[in-house]
Enzyme design. Structure first.
Site, short mmCIF file in Angstrom:
data_model
loop_
_atom_site.label_atom_id
_atom_site.label_comp_id
_atom_site.label_asym_id
_atom_site.label_seq_id
_atom_site.Cartn_x
_atom_site.Cartn_y
_atom_site.Cartn_z
N ASP A 150 -17.08 28.92 -18.48
CA ASP A 150 -17.47 29.99 -18.83
C ASP A 150 -19.02 30.50 -17.61
O ASP A 150 -19.42 29.81 -17.35
CB ASP A 150 -18.00 30.54 -20.35
CG ASP A 150 -17.70 32.16 -20.23
OD1 ASP A 150 -18.21 32.52 -19.69
OD2 ASP A 150 -17.26 32.75 -20.98
N SER A 163 -15.41 35.96 -17.41
CA SER A 163 -15.17 35.89 -18.95
C SER A 163 -14.58 37.28 -18.99
O SER A 163 -13.22 37.31 -18.07
CB SER A 163 -16.25 35.38 -20.13
OG SER A 163 -15.58 35.39 -20.55
#
Length: 306
Positions: free
Chosen positions: A198, A85
């Protein structure tokens, strides 16, 4: 025999003599340099390969930059790194050869509009993610991941089966986009025909991935914090709070597998507070400086060329 013929013979004999001397001398030198039978040379031990694991944390990921600054000043530079991320976003610039100060310059200049492309056509996320992908690729001059200076992988989660995917080749901007694609916030990214979201869902602090890349000594940078009571009223804040709740235990478990864990104090700042960029970078720098004595006990700084 004529004089010219004699001269040619003398020159040939002189040349052969010189060649013979050079070959004999070289052979003697090589023999002197060679180890005695039954003995081997003792080459200098190779330095441990240093790997970095950069974790997720949305705006708090800016603290990674400060830690990198502290490490660089002390003579430490990674041989490989993995990012999740926000850690993937910072990490890809580092892997491309940007200094921590150059990454900081980019981070302070980027505007919300440069990465937040509101999406109305697809109801699977508030943002398309294409702006983030474009920003990364433009800054990196369209370099593919495998052409970056330092081996790098971005962690993403395959939406169809929940598998962790270490993206180590191909479009660098797309890999970062996938790693940052918080479900509900960003539309899932399509990588090699697979929908990715993610990486924090499965590997919020990617210690094992960077060790699998060949790292001997892993520094993990955990920019997350325990969930806070004051989460704000917006949908974005609710989603990020949910992520922090889900990922906290997993981050702690992954952090235990690192050789050194650095935790910047970002608890004063919200994961959505992109206005505190300088403060979060400074928090990372201070954490990095505090970790240097412990790091030096395990891994000496290295002299770098260039």
């Amino acid at each position: 025999m004529s004089a010219p013929s004699m001269e040619r013979r003398a020159a040939l004999a002189s040349g052969l003599g010189a060649a013979s001397w050079w070959i004999t001398g070289a052979a003697r030198a090589e023999s002197a340099a060679a180890p005695a039978p039954g003995r081997s040379r003792n080459p200098a031990p190779a330095q441990p390969r240093l790997g970095l694991a950069l974790g997720g944390g949305s705006a708090r990921g800016l603290a990674h930059i400060g830690v990198l600054k502290a490490l660089d000043e002390a003579g430490y530079r990674a041989d490989m790194l993995a990012g999740t991320s926000a850690g993937a976003l910072v990490g890809v610039f580092y892997a491309a050869g940007f200094s921590p100060w150059q990454i900081e310059e980019v981070a302070l200049k980027v505007r919300d509009i440069d990465v937040a492309d509101l999406n109305s056509a697809n109801k699977r996320g508030m943002f398309a993610g294409e702006a983030l992908q474009r920003l990364v690729n433009e800054q990196l001059r369209q370099q593919a991941i495998e052409r970056l200076r330092i081996p790098f992988c971005a962690m993403a989660t395959q939406l169809s089966n929940g598998e962790a995917n270490a993206l180590r080749s191909g479009d660098a901007g797309l890999a970062v986009r996938a790693s940052c694609a918080i479900p509900g916030v960003f539309v899932p990214a399509l990588v090699n025909g697979r929908e990715m979201v993610d990486g924090g869902l499965v590997s919020p602090l990617p210690v094992r991935p960077v060790r699998a890349m060949g790292a001997d000594f892993v520094i993990a940078i955990d920019v997350g914090v325990p969930p806070k009571n004051d989460i704000g009223a917006g949908l974005y804040e609710v989603i990020l709070q949910s992520f922090e709740i889900m990922g906290r235990a997993l981050s702690q478990l992954e952090g235990q597998q690192a050789d050194l864990l650095i935790r910047p104090d970002t608890s004063r700042y919200s994961s959505t507070d992109f206005n505190a960029r300088k403060e979060m970078i400074q928090a990372g720098y201070e954490a990095g400086r505090r970790a240097l004595p412990e790091l030096a006990r395990h891994l000496p700084p290295r002299v770098r060329n260039g």
